[in-house]
Each structure stands twice: as structure tokens, then as C-alpha cells.
Design a protein around this motif. Structure first.
Motif, PDB file in Angstrom:
ATOM      1  N   TYR A 264      64.795 -13.128  38.627  1.00  0.00           N
ATOM      2  CA  TYR A 264      63.787 -13.827  37.794  1.00  0.00           C
ATOM      3  C   TYR A 264      63.980 -13.505  36.151  1.00  0.00           C
ATOM      4  O   TYR A 264      64.131 -14.378  35.234  1.00  0.00           O
ATOM      5  N   ARG A 265      63.653 -12.122  35.895  1.00  0.00           N
ATOM      6  CA  ARG A 265      63.819 -11.696  34.604  1.00  0.00           C
ATOM      7  C   ARG A 265      65.318 -11.753  33.781  1.00  0.00           C
ATOM      8  O   ARG A 265      65.366 -12.063  32.729  1.00  0.00           O
TER       9      ARG A 265
ATOM     10  N   GLN B 278      65.364 -15.127  32.907  1.00  0.00           N
ATOM     11  CA  GLN B 278      64.654 -15.702  31.713  1.00  0.00           C
ATOM     12  C   GLN B 278      65.467 -15.319  30.479  1.00  0.00           C
ATOM     13  O   GLN B 278      65.497 -15.864  29.520  1.00  0.00           O
TER      14      GLN B 278
ATOM     15  N   GLU C 237      66.945 -17.433  27.044  1.00  0.00           N
ATOM     16  CA  GLU C 237      66.382 -17.217  25.651  1.00  0.00           C
ATOM     17  C   GLU C 237      67.744 -17.378  24.799  1.00  0.00           C
ATOM     18  O   GLU C 237      67.694 -18.075  23.641  1.00  0.00           O
TER      19      GLU C 237
ATOM     20  N   GLN D 247      66.774 -23.925  34.507  1.00  0.00           N
ATOM     21  CA  GLN D 247      65.415 -24.022  34.363  1.00  0.00           C
ATOM     22  C   GLN D 247      64.623 -24.398  35.788  1.00  0.00           C
ATOM     23  O   GLN D 247      63.253 -23.689  35.999  1.00  0.00           O
TER      24      GLN D 247
ATOM     25  N   LEU E 221      63.827 -20.976  37.507  1.00  0.00           N
ATOM     26  CA  LEU E 221      62.490 -20.361  36.742  1.00  0.00           C
ATOM     27  C   LEU E 221      61.252 -21.243  36.951  1.00  0.00           C
ATOM     28  O   LEU E 221      60.354 -20.500  37.705  1.00  0.00           O
TER      29      LEU E 221
ATOM     30  N   GLN F  94      57.857 -19.607  39.530  1.00  0.00           N
ATOM     31  CA  GLN F  94      56.460 -19.702  38.900  1.00  0.00           C
ATOM     32  C   GLN F  94      55.771 -20.352  39.842  1.00  0.00           C
ATOM     33  O   GLN F  94      54.524 -19.960  39.944  1.00  0.00           O
TER      34      GLN F  94
END
Length: 998
Positions: A312-313, A316, A320, A731, A734, A738
Motif C-alpha cells: 500500500y505504501r 502511494q 505521488e 486509485q 488505494l 482504505q
């Protein structure tokens, strides 16, 4: 009613014309009609009956419409006729009747049948003349029946008193008397009432039975609906008490069904409460199990999320860099667009320069544009030459058109001249064709008038031939039938003669010691005649007579058929003539063929007239076309000269403008191509220079944007960009991680879920079994309740229908009871009818009582006050009562049956009964006075004293202005009665003679 005169011609045994003057015979009051057996005494009475009613009693009428009444002794040309003059109801009438007559034809051979004729005339005393009233059989019959008030049967019983019938009437049983009285007094309407009541009784009984059957059907349905709670009555449809029994059983069944419904409702309420409690327990267990499963699932998902935190990290971080690269994306797109545009402009410039001559290879954009302007100026100077060249082409086309018109006009002139040269011959031929068609139409109309008569004549000729064959066959059938009839008649006459010869033996067979003889009245029979071998009895004679009558009917039928066929043959011959059928057929065929030929010729009339009209129009068109062609030829000469001078001027101008090329168009095309190529090359050079400058500017802006976004080079920024599909997929990954993490934290934070996890595991199986058992008990209770509701509703519906049916049948039951009571009463089967008398018998008994009272007045005088006729209502054996007839003997004071009277006593008792019956029937007929009566036989059974008393009674009828004719063989009556009508028979027929009158 009084008879005045009777005239008969060719009637019965009378071959000629015979006349009876009843006025002379009636002057003495009594007159005697006598003559030997077979002479024709009865025929005189038959003639009176035939004149009044158009028929005679019994079998003497014969077959058909009275053809058997004709005398066999009559001449072939003499027609049978009966004329009767009488006074009735104060009117003097004359009746003339002629039965059907098969007479010889006036022309040719054979016979023809004349129809029956009837005339009715009335004497007008004021004018002293007879006037015609009617010639219609039906009108005359209705008039006479209305005036007399009696039918033919009543007239024969009342006016022509048959003593033998009344003697049998005295000795007959109630049934036989009822038949005779029923004919005389016409009591059929009372029998019809009995029959009608019986039919109504059967009809209403059937309706009541049908209603009861429907009621029982409803009762069976109610029993089926109620189960064992209803018992049906043991009664059949139509039996009394069925309706009440069915309604009572239905009431008991409804009461029982309602009690069962109350029990079912209580059971259903208890089952519903138990099912609700068990349902609540099941819902609690299901909720506990759901919360425990929810807590377990959340713990498992939290463990899986912890394992995927590193991925997941990384996702992300990738998202970015992509967001930063999006700021450089517009500069990248602008640089790529400028580069592509520059490549396209350079390629276009290279292609444009390759089409130019080598002299322009190094020229710039400005030099190319100047060369293009020079070529365009030269091209503008060729416009006038192009217009001259187009005009020259138009002149050539116009000249060629004039040549074509000239050739076309030449062809038109030649064709018109050729067609007009043969116009007179064509017009004459077409007119001849029209005239021929008109003549054919006129001939067809004439032949059409002759066609139908020829066909009808041919048809009549064929019928004539067929009828001729039928006539030959009919003649042969008549001859055979005549021979058979003559043979049968001769056989009957021979048997009759043999029977008359041995009649004494036949009469002697019926003699009984102590009983009077029917001929002489003696009670002793010392030497009765004996039958000899070959004796002919009555049955053999009647059989021979029946055979003769049957043969006569066949002969009459054959002769009538022959007459019909001959009439048809005569009609066909009158229409067809004597011409043979083959000749008529040939003439008809020839006429038909001529007609068809004429009709086909006439059918061409319209076509020929139309062709002639079209030819006239064509002639006018050809003449006009020839004139128009001449006018156009003169106009073309001047036009051709003007075109030639204009052509010469144009060719000189074009030679100057073309130069070395073949045409002005070729020179103009050359200049146009050069101008276009130079212009395109100049535009392409300028576009290449512009796109090179824009590409240089785009590179500078891209380097600046990449540095500001944090990328070392524009290539790094391009690598960090993501397309739309990859961006959306990243997207979604992610967002899913969440959302799942938030949902797991929310579930683990729920207080009730955590509390449920700390409780015992849920037991769904036991709770479900308890709920299934409660639901089953509820369904059973609901089913029982629904069945009870349906049972009550069905019983209520059927009971209501049964009640309505009983109410609807109530008036019908009352009508049936009333009609059955009336039918039983009128039929004599009811217990209320003590004497078992039918309605008709009751009416006849009243008539018989009147007849007995009227007859007693004369019977007492004939018997010197000894006998009295009385009516009796007593039953005889197992029969019905009401028509008994007894005689009261004043000497003994006892009442006895009329069958115990002696022969002479029976005669004057039957005579008194006949006279009494005549009076009663006369009163029943409306009081028509009967001034003339006839009494047939029976006087030979009386002694002298009784005969005198009987004659005194008959003679007393004169006091009432009546006349009585006695028909008898007794010699003593010829001495006592002076006025006589004698019938004398002979080989040529019988004749009538009046004696003792005038």
C-alpha cells in the motif's frame, strides 16, 4: 226443413232422369218407399244426402270424389246430376251437384275428366224467379251446414232414421252408446277437455319431478359438503313432504357446521400464539449467530490488511510522482505537437519543389510567389480567346442541328406523300367494313327474334313425342284396368245373385225357437231352409265387392292418368304442330348458326368505326406535317448563311491566341498548371519556416517546466506520467484498501458485536425445528378453519338455493294438485267421482236423459201406456256408469234392461228412441224444424194392433205439419199407406213411380 222435389240423372241404379215430388207424397203425411232388394230405395235417400252435403254415408261414397256414384246404366254422354229443392229456415233453395265425370272427348278418341260442379239458387218470391247464390263447393257446404245446424252424420241419424242402428243402440253397452251419442251431439270438445287436463297433469307432474330432482341434487351436494353431519330423506321426486324434509336436514347440517367452525377458530388462535412465541426465539438465535459471524470476519480481514501494508505504501509513492508529472504534461504535449507539425511542413515543401523546373530549385518563398504572379497575369489575357473558341464549337453544333432537321423534314415529306397517295383506297375499305358490320347487326336482331320461338317449338315437339309414348302406355293400362274391373264386377254380381238365391238359408241360420222371424215375425219355424253346396255367405260377397271397388278405383286412376297425359299431348301438339322433331332440330341449329355468324359480324362494328375515325385523324395529321416541313425548310437557308460568316471571323481570332499549341484551352491549361505549382511551392516554403520556429520555442518551455516540477530532465518527467487506465486502476487499489481498513475498525468497535463474541455459540438447529413444528400446527389449524368456513358458506349457499327452489316450486305444486284433482275427476278415476263417470260420459248422460224423456212420450202411446224409457247412472260390471238405458214395465212395475225386449217391442222402442233423438238433436242444432223424416225397415216384426198404434204415432206427426217416409218390404203397409214411391228395377236401370197421390 221440408223437401219439395228431387231430380236424379245417371245416379246409382237410375240410368236416366228420375223425379220425386215430395210435396205430393207429403200431402198425406205418411208415404211408403218400397221396391225389391237392390232396386235403389237407399239410393233415393243417398241422393238427398249427396245434394245437401256432397257425399253419401259409409262405403257407398266409393273412392275419389264421388266418381263411384255414377250409374253403370247411364249413356256415355249423360252426366250424373242430382238436384234437390227444399225449404229451410224460411228460405226456398235449390241445390244442384254434379260429381266428377270422365266423359268422351269431343275431338279424337279417349276420355277427359270434368271437375265436380255445384250450384246454389234461392227463389225470390217478390220477383217470382230463381237467383244464383254461389258456385263454390266450400261456400255452399258452409251455408247448408249453418242453415241445417247438423253435420252429415247427424243428418243421417236424425232425418234418415236407421232402425237397425237404434235397435243395436238399445241392446248396446255403455261404451257403444257413448260412441253413437258422441257422433250425434259432437262432444269432442269435452273429450278434448279431458285430454287437455290429462296433458296438463302430466306436464306439471314432470315439472314438479324435475324441480324435486334438482332439489335432491342440491341435497346430495349439501350432504357431500357436510360430511356425516346430514342424513337425506328416503323420498323420491314428486312424493309429498320431500321439500320439508330436505330443508329440515339442511338446517341441522348448517347448525353442526357452525359449531365445528367455532372449534376451528379457537384452535387457530392458540396455534397462532404458539407460532409467534417460537418465532421470536428463532429471530433472537439468528441475530446472535449473525453478530458472532460478523466479529469473526472482521478479525480475519484485519490480519490480511496488516500483511499488505508495504504494498500500500509503494502504491502511494507511485501515485505521488504521477501527480507531479501531470504539471509537465502540457509542455510535453505542446513540444510533441510542434515537432509533428514541423515534419509535415518540411515534407510538403519537398514535394512541391520536386514538381517545379530546376530553375526554381534554390528560389525562396518570395521568388516563387513572384513567378506565380507573372504566370497568372498571362493566363488572364486568354479569356477572350476561350470565349471565341466556345462560340465556334456552338456554331458547329448549330450547323449540324440544321443538317439533322433538314434530313428529318425530308423523311417526313416522303412518308406523308407516300401515305396520302393511298388515302382514298384506305378510306373506302374502312367504310365498306363499317357498312358490313351494320348489316350484320340488323340481321342479328332479326334472327334473335326468331330464335326463342324456334327453341320453344323444338322443346314442345320433344314433349309431344314423349307424351305420345306415355299416351300409348296409358291407353294400354286403361284397357287392362277396364277388363279387370268388368271381370271383378261380373264376379261380384254372380256371387250376389247366388247369395240372394240362398238368402233364405242364411236367414234361417239365425232363427231360434220362440223368437220372432226378422222377415215374417212368426215365432214358429217348422221348415227352415238349408244351405246347399256352394252357398255364398255375406263375407264372400263383401270380399268380391271390395275387389270390384278396388278394380274400379284402379280403372278410374288409369283413366284420369290417361286424360292428363292426353291433355298434355294436345297442348304440346298445339304448340309444336305436326312437323317432325328432327326437322325442327335442324331448323333451330341452322338458325342458331346464322345468328352466331351475324352476331360475330356485328361485334366488329365498333372496331371498324373506331378504325375509320382514327384513319381520318391520321390523314389530317399527315397533311399538317407536310405543310410544317415545307415552312421549316425555307427558314433554314437564311440561318445557314449567318452562321458561316460568324465562323470565319472566330477562326482568325483563335489562330492568333493558340500560338504553337493546338488550342486556346491547351495554352490556358498550361499556364494554369504552372501558376498553381508555383503558388503551392511558395506556401509550403513559408509553412516550413514557421513550424521550425515554433518547435524551438516548445523545447525551451518544456525544459523549464520539468525543472520546476523537480525532475532532472524532461525524459524523467515523461517516464513518471501514467495513462488514464493505469491511473484509475492504481486509485481503485488505494481506495479499496482504505475502505476495507475503515470497515474493519468500525466492526471491531461495535459494542453489541463484541458482546455477542463473548457469549455462547448460537443454536439455530433447535430453534428452527421448534419453529417448523409450530408452523405445521398453525397450517393444520388454518386448513381446518378454512374447510369449516367453506363448509358453512357452501351449506348456506345450497340451503338458500334449495329454499328459493322450494318457494319457486310452491305455485307449481299447487297447480299440479289442482290440475291432478280436476283431471282425475273428469277422467272418472278420482275418489270424489263416486260413479266413475268421465266428463264426456256425464254430458252424454244428460243428453241421453233428454232423449229418453222425449222418446217416452211416443213409446207410451205405441205400447198403450205399458213402457217407459228411463236413463240409469248405475255402473255395469267393472265399467263406468252414466249411459245406462232401462225400460219400466207398467204392467209389472219393474224396471229392466232394454235388451230384454222382444223383436216387436224392440222395433217400436227403437222407433220412439229415434224420433226422440231427432227432436233433441233438432233442438241442439238451433231449433231447425225437420218437416220430412224417413224410417228404414223393421215393421215386419209388429202385430196388427201394434202396427196400427205405431202408424197412429207416425200419423200424429202430421199434426206438427211433418211428413214421414217409411222404407219397408212389408206387403201390409202397401194396403195401409196409400201415398207410395215405388222403385222398379230392370236391365236398363231402375225407375221411380209415384202412386196414390194427386
Amino acid at each position: 226443413m221440408r223437401l219439395h222435389r228431387l231430380t236424379v240423372t245417371a245416379f246409382g241404379p237410375f240410368g236416366g232422369t228420375q223425379t220425386v215430388d215430395f210435396d205430393e207424397l207429403s200431402a198425406a203425411g205418411l208415404f211408403l218407399l218400397h221396391g225389391p232388394t237392390g232396386a235403389g230405395k237407399t239410393s233415393v235417400l243417398d241422393a238427398v244426402c249427396y245434394a245437401l252435403y256432397g257425399s253419401v254415408p259409409g262405403a257407398r261414397q266409393g273412392g275419389g270424389q264421388g266418381t263411384a256414384l255414377r250409374s253403370d246404366h247411364a249413356a256415355p254422354g249423360t252426366r250424373t246430376e242430382v238436384t234437390l229443392e227444399l225449404t229451410v229456415a224460411g228460405r226456398r233453395l235449390e241445390l244442384t251437384r254434379q260429381p266428377p265425370w270422365e266423359r268422351p272427348k269431343k275431338r279424337g278418341t279417349g276420355t277427359t275428366l270434368d271437375k265436380a260442379q255445384t250450384w246454389l239458387r234461392e227463389y225470390d218470391a217478390t220477383a217470382s224467379a230463381w237467383k244464383d247464390l254461389s258456385r263454390s263447393h266450400q261456400e255452399i257446404g258452409e251455408e247448408i251446414t249453418q242453415l241445417l245446424g247438423m253435420s252429415r252424420e247427424q243428418f243421417c241419424q236424425v232425418v234418415l232414421l236407421p232402425q237397425g242402428d237404434f235397435a243395436r243402440f238399445l241392446r248396446a253397452d255403455a261404451e257403444a252408446r257413448g260412441k253413437l251419442l258422441g257422433r250425434l251431439f259432437d262432444t269432442r270438445r269435452f273429450a278434448d277437455v279431458e285430454k287437455r287436463l290429462a296433458e296438463r297433469r302430466r306436464a306439471t307432474e314432470a315439472q314438479v319431478r324435475d324441480g324435486d330432482a334438482a332439489l335432491l341434487a342440491d341435497a346430495h351436494r349439501m350432504q357431500q359438503a357436510a360430511g356425516d353431519a346430514m342424513r337425506l330423506p328416503d323420498l323420491a321426486p314428486g312424493e309429498p313432504g320431500l321439500a320439508e324434509a330436505v330443508l329440515g336436514a339442511a338446517a341441522v347440517a348448517r347448525s353442526t357446521a357452525r359449531e365445528q367452525l367455532t372449534v376451528a377458530e379457537c384452535t387457530l388462535a392458540a396455534a397462532e400464539s404458539a407460532q409467534a412465541a417460537v418465532g421470536r426465539v428463532l429471530d433472537d438465535e439468528r441475530e446472535l449467530a449473525r453478530l458472532q459471524r460478523r466479529f469473526t470476519d472482521a478479525r480475519e480481514k484485519a490480519a490480511r490488511l496488516e500483511q499488505g501494508a508495504e504494498a500500500y505504501r509503494e502504491a502511494q509513492a507511485l501515485m505521488e510522482r504521477a501527480r507531479k508529472a501531470e504539471a509537465v504534461a502540457p509542455a510535453l504535449d505542446l513540444r510533441d505537437s510542434a515537432e509533428a507539425e514541423h515534419r509535415r511542413a518540411a515534407a510538403a515543401e519537398a514535394r512541391a519543389r520536386a514538381l517545379l523546373p530546376e530553375t526554381f530549385a534554390d528560389a525562396g518563398a518570395a521568388g516563387l510567389a513572384a513567378a506565380a504572379r507573372r504566370a497568372a497575369e498571362e493566363l488572364g489575357g486568354l479569356d477572350s480567346a476561350r470565349r471565341a473558341e466556345r462560340r465556334l464549337a456552338e456554331l458547329l453544333d448549330e450547323r449540324a442541328g440544321l443538317d439533322r432537321q433538314e434530313r428529318a423534314d425530308t423523311d417526313v415529306l416522303q412518308e406523308a406523300e407516300a401515305w396520302l397517295d393511298g388515302w382514298e383506297e384506305t378510306r373506302t375499305a374502312l367504310q365498306t367494313r363499317v357498312d358490313a358490320a351494320q348489316q350484320a347487326a340488323a340481321l342479328a336482331e332479326q334472327l334473335a327474334v326468331r330464335r326463342e320461338p324456334a327453341r320453344q317449338r323444338l322443346k314442345a315437339a320433344r314433349l309431344r313425342d314423349q307424351f305420345a309414348e306415355d299416351t300409348n302406355r296409358a291407353v294400354e293400362q286403361v284397357r287392362t284396368a277396364q277388363e279387370a274391373a268388368l271381370g271383378a264386377k261380373q264376379h261380384w254380381l254372380d256371387l250376389k245373385e247366388q247369395r240372394l238365391t240362398g238368402i233364405a238359408a242364411e236367414l234361417a241360420a239365425n232363427l231360434t225357437d220362440g223368437e220372432p222371424c226378422a222377415v215374417c215375425g212368426a215365432t214358429e219355424h217348422p221348415a227352415p231352409a238349408r244351405k246347399v253346396a256352394g252357398h255364398v255367405d255375406r263375407e264372400a260377397e263383401e270380399h268380391a265387392l271390395a275387389a270390384y271397388q278396388h278394380a274400379e278405383e284402379q280403372r278410374a286412376d288409369s283413366e284420369r292418368n290417361l286424360g292428363v297425359v292426353r291433355e298434355a299431348l294436345a297442348a304440346a301438339t298445339a304448340e309444336a304442330g305436326d312437323t317432325p322433331t328432327e326437322r325442327l332440330a335442324r331448323e333451330a341449329d341452322e338458325l342458331e348458326e346464322q345468328y352466331e355468324q351475324a352476331r360475330r359480324g356485328a361485334a366488329d362494328l365498333h372496331t371498324a368505326q373506331e378504325r375509320l375515325r382514327q384513319a381520318g385523324h391520321e390523314h389530317e395529321r399527315r397533311v399538317a406535317a407536310r405543310q410544317e416541313a415545307a415552312v421549316r425548310s425555307a427558314a433554314r437557308v437564311g440561318h445557314r448563311e449567318r452562321l458561316e460568316s460568324e465562323r470565319v471571323a472566330l477562326e482568325e481570332e483563335l489562330d492568333r491566341a493558340r500560338g504553337a499549341l493546338d488550342s486556346v484551352a491547351a495554352r490556358a491549361a498550361q499556364l494554369e498548371r504552372r501558376t498553381a505549382l508555383l503558388t503551392d511551392a511558395a506556401d509550403a516554403a513559408r509553412a516550413a519556416e514557421d513550424t521550425a520556429q515554433r518547435l524551438k520555442d516548445a523545447d525551451a518551455r518544456l525544459a523549464d517546466a520539468a525543472f520546476r516540477a523537480g525532475f532532472d530532465t524532461p525524459r524523467d518527467a515523461a517516464a513518471a506520467l501514467l495513462d488514464d487506465t493505469a491511473h484509475r486502476a492504481l486509485q481503485r487499489r488505494l481506495d479499496a484498501w482504505q475502505n476495507e481498513e475503515a470497515a474493519v475498525r468500525a466492526v471491531l468497535a461495535e459494542a453489541d458485536t463484541a458482546a455477542a463474541a463473548r457469549q455462547r455459540p448460537a443454536d439455530l438447529t433447535s430453534a428452527q425445528l421448534a419453529a417448523d413444528a409450530a408452523a405445521r400446527r398453525l397450517r393444520e389449524a388454518a386448513s381446518a378453519h378454512d374447510a369449516a368456513v367453506r363448509r358453512c358458506a357452501e351449506l348456506d349457499r345450497l340451503s338458500a338455493r334449495a329454499t328459493a327452489s322450494v318457494r319457486r316450486l310452491a305455485p307449481l305444486r299447487e297447480e299440479y294438485d289442482r290440475v291432478a284433482r280436476m283431471a282425475g275427476l273428469t277422467a272418472g278415476t278420482s275418489a270424489d267421482n263416486e260413479r266413475r263417470m268421465r266428463l264426456e260420459s256425464y254430458v252424454l248422460a244428460a243428453r241421453l236423459e233428454q232423449v229418453a224423456a222425449a222418446a217416452t212420450v211416443r213409446l207410451r202411446r205405441m205400447s198403450s201406456g205399458r213402457y217407459t224409457l228411463v236413463h240409469s247412472d248405475d255402473r255395469t260390471g267393472r265399467g263406468r256408469s252414466g249411459l245406462g238405458l232401462h225400460v219400466v214395465d207398467a204392467w209389472t212395475g219393474r224396471e229392466r234392461d232394454t235388451a230384454t225386449l222382444s223383436g216387436g217391442e224392440t222395433f217400436f222402442a227403437s222407433l220412439a228412441l229415434a224420433l226422440g233423438l231427432a227432436d233433441v238433436v233438432t233442438d241442439e242444432a238451433g231449433g231447425v224444424r225437420l218437416d220430412t223424416l224417413f224410417i228404414d225397415e223393421g215393421f215386419g216384426s209388429l202385430d196388427d194392433q201394434t202396427l196400427d198404434e205405431v202408424l197412429d204415432v207416425l200419423d200424429s206427426l202430421r199434426e206438427r205439419d211433418r211428413s214421414v217416409g217409411i222404407v219397408s218390404h212389408v206387403p201390409d203397409l202397401r194396403r195401409r199407406i196409400h201415398a207410395q214411391l215405388e222403385v222398379v228395377k230392370g236391365r236398363s236401370g231402375s225407375v221411380l213411380r209415384q202412386r196414390g197421390v194427386g
